[in-house]
Design an enzyme around this catalytic site. Sequence first.
Site, PDB file in Angstrom:
ATOM      1  CD  GLU A  10      -2.210  -1.243   2.961  1.00 13.89           C
ATOM      2  OE1 GLU A  10      -2.344  -0.159   3.554  1.00 13.89           O
ATOM      3  OE2 GLU A  10      -2.501  -2.338   3.468  1.00 13.89           O
ATOM      4  CE1 TYR A  93      -7.891   4.159   1.502  1.00 15.00           C
ATOM      5  CE2 TYR A  93      -6.711   2.803  -0.092  1.00 15.00           C
ATOM      6  CZ  TYR A  93      -6.906   3.232   1.215  1.00 15.00           C
ATOM      7  OH  TYR A  93      -6.129   2.729   2.222  1.00 15.00           O
ATOM      8  CG  ASP A  95      -5.303   6.438   4.056  1.00 13.15           C
ATOM      9  OD1 ASP A  95      -6.047   6.898   4.944  1.00 13.15           O
ATOM     10  OD2 ASP A  95      -4.417   5.603   4.287  1.00 13.15           O
ATOM     11  CG  HIS A 156       1.360   0.880   5.575  1.00 20.25           C
ATOM     12  ND1 HIS A 156       0.124   1.241   6.094  1.00 20.25           N
ATOM     13  CD2 HIS A 156       2.235   1.802   6.052  1.00 20.25           C
ATOM     14  CE1 HIS A 156       0.264   2.329   6.849  1.00 20.25           C
ATOM     15  NE2 HIS A 156       1.531   2.687   6.829  1.00 20.25           N
ATOM     16  NE  ARG A 240      -4.429  -7.166   6.561  1.00 16.75           N
ATOM     17  CZ  ARG A 240      -4.360  -5.825   6.690  1.00 16.75           C
ATOM     18  NH1 ARG A 240      -3.457  -5.147   6.017  1.00 16.75           N
ATOM     19  NH2 ARG A 240      -5.176  -5.197   7.494  1.00 16.75           N
TER      20      ARG A 240
END
Length: 499
Positions: A10, A93, A95, A156, A240
């Site tokens: 990410e 998107y 954030d 990330h 995760r």
Amino acid sequence: MTVHRVQGSEVEYGITVQGQPNANPMVTSTHVVNSYAAAHGLTRRARWDFEEESPLRDARGFDLSREVADPSQLTDEDLGLANIILTNGARLYVDHAHPEFSSPEVTTPMDVVRWEKAGEEVMRSGAELAGQMPGAQPIVLYKNNIDNKGASYGSHENYLMDRAVPFEQVVEHLIPFFVSRQVFTGAGRVGQRQDGSVHAFQISQRADYFEVNVGLETTLKRPIINTRDEPHADPKKYRRLHVIIGDANCSETAILLKHGTTSLVLAMIEAGFLPRGRSLARPIEALHAISYDPTLTQVVELDDGTQVTALDLQWQYLTAAREFVDREGSDPETDQVLELWESTLTRLGRDPMLCVDELDWVAKLALLERYRERDNLDWDHAKLHLVDLQYHDIRTHKGLFHQLVRTGRMKRLLTDDVVRAAVTEPPHDTRAYFRGMCLTRFAPDVAAASWDSVIFDLPGHDSLQRIPTMEPLRGTAEMVSHLFESSASATELFRAITA
């Protein structure tokens, strides 16, 4: 023993509007995402499905109360910001104040490189399109982690691992690894401390922003080990690992090393192969000290009083990985990572500049030293900060990283054609294939989607129909491509799946 595991990345991008320093970053980021969506036929009804998300669940065995959580932790709320699902299975998107590209799930570190680089293409296109709106000024995106005003934003990593592994073992083995791996994952920064008040170079852009060893936060009191327990998969089988301690890399080699070495260390942790009881005495202090020393000679202290360098720590992990592979067997992708890991550590130990064409922080330092020598500049000079920022400009005709690539001074691992294909095509070996193909073939009937479900709004059904995708290695091309080939509509696909 293999680097193969479900993983992804990410990346939040820094954003500015030329000539408008006070432009609202949330609005500008929304323009980037929506412009890309409109130009590529993605202005569809499908929304992101937040129903199964649980960002306040902690791996240490409790849920943080929403009343005491920082608003930045409530990532399961639809704030009305731009949020679209791409045909390659990724999420694009806004954030908070940044446009973000979350890659689809892949199974190899090289595929992380491929789809992360595809994300750069998506972002580059979105910024160009948004800048062409009537009355708009050019929008510039930076693949970096700091705004030089004291704020940091994330890059990330996500790794699916065996739920049965005790979390304290994950913490014990990963802290020394994460603290030391910045020697090849660092993106380089002009300035030390969060506010850059110490005028010097450092290896990592993110190091100064970490303050605790373990925690649930991602924006305040950032931890080396993030404890968010949100697997986006069967929680009985999987954990995760959400890794927030890493720089945004432009270098394909650095991305491969980051994900490849971490995958190997996780495999050893799952197998109980790593010896217990060797921890850093003061991890946060060590993290900062290593970042501040581009010579890589800084020593840090272990719990038993042993003094080691970051390279010493990395050699220990590499040696263990070699032994583990000898015992368990290997494959070409794993061999590639091991050879690159060893070659990189060897050259860094001799002279970091031997990695100038492969690692971001070394390439950036070489550029900066050239300016310093030519113009007799101290580290506080504004020109050096501009060079630092310009390295991360994702515009191919402006960014210094891209200039290095064009002139053959930065190695690549992938071709442009391979990356461009990943802009629209999903990986074939994870559930991202099913998600991406649903959006490609039947977008008008997709009401929502997330990592672990696709939701259809089908004619003749009074309610929405959810297709769970809790197993990341199902929904692959091998498993479901024939269903898409034989289904002329979403209704036929749904019947074939649920029959």
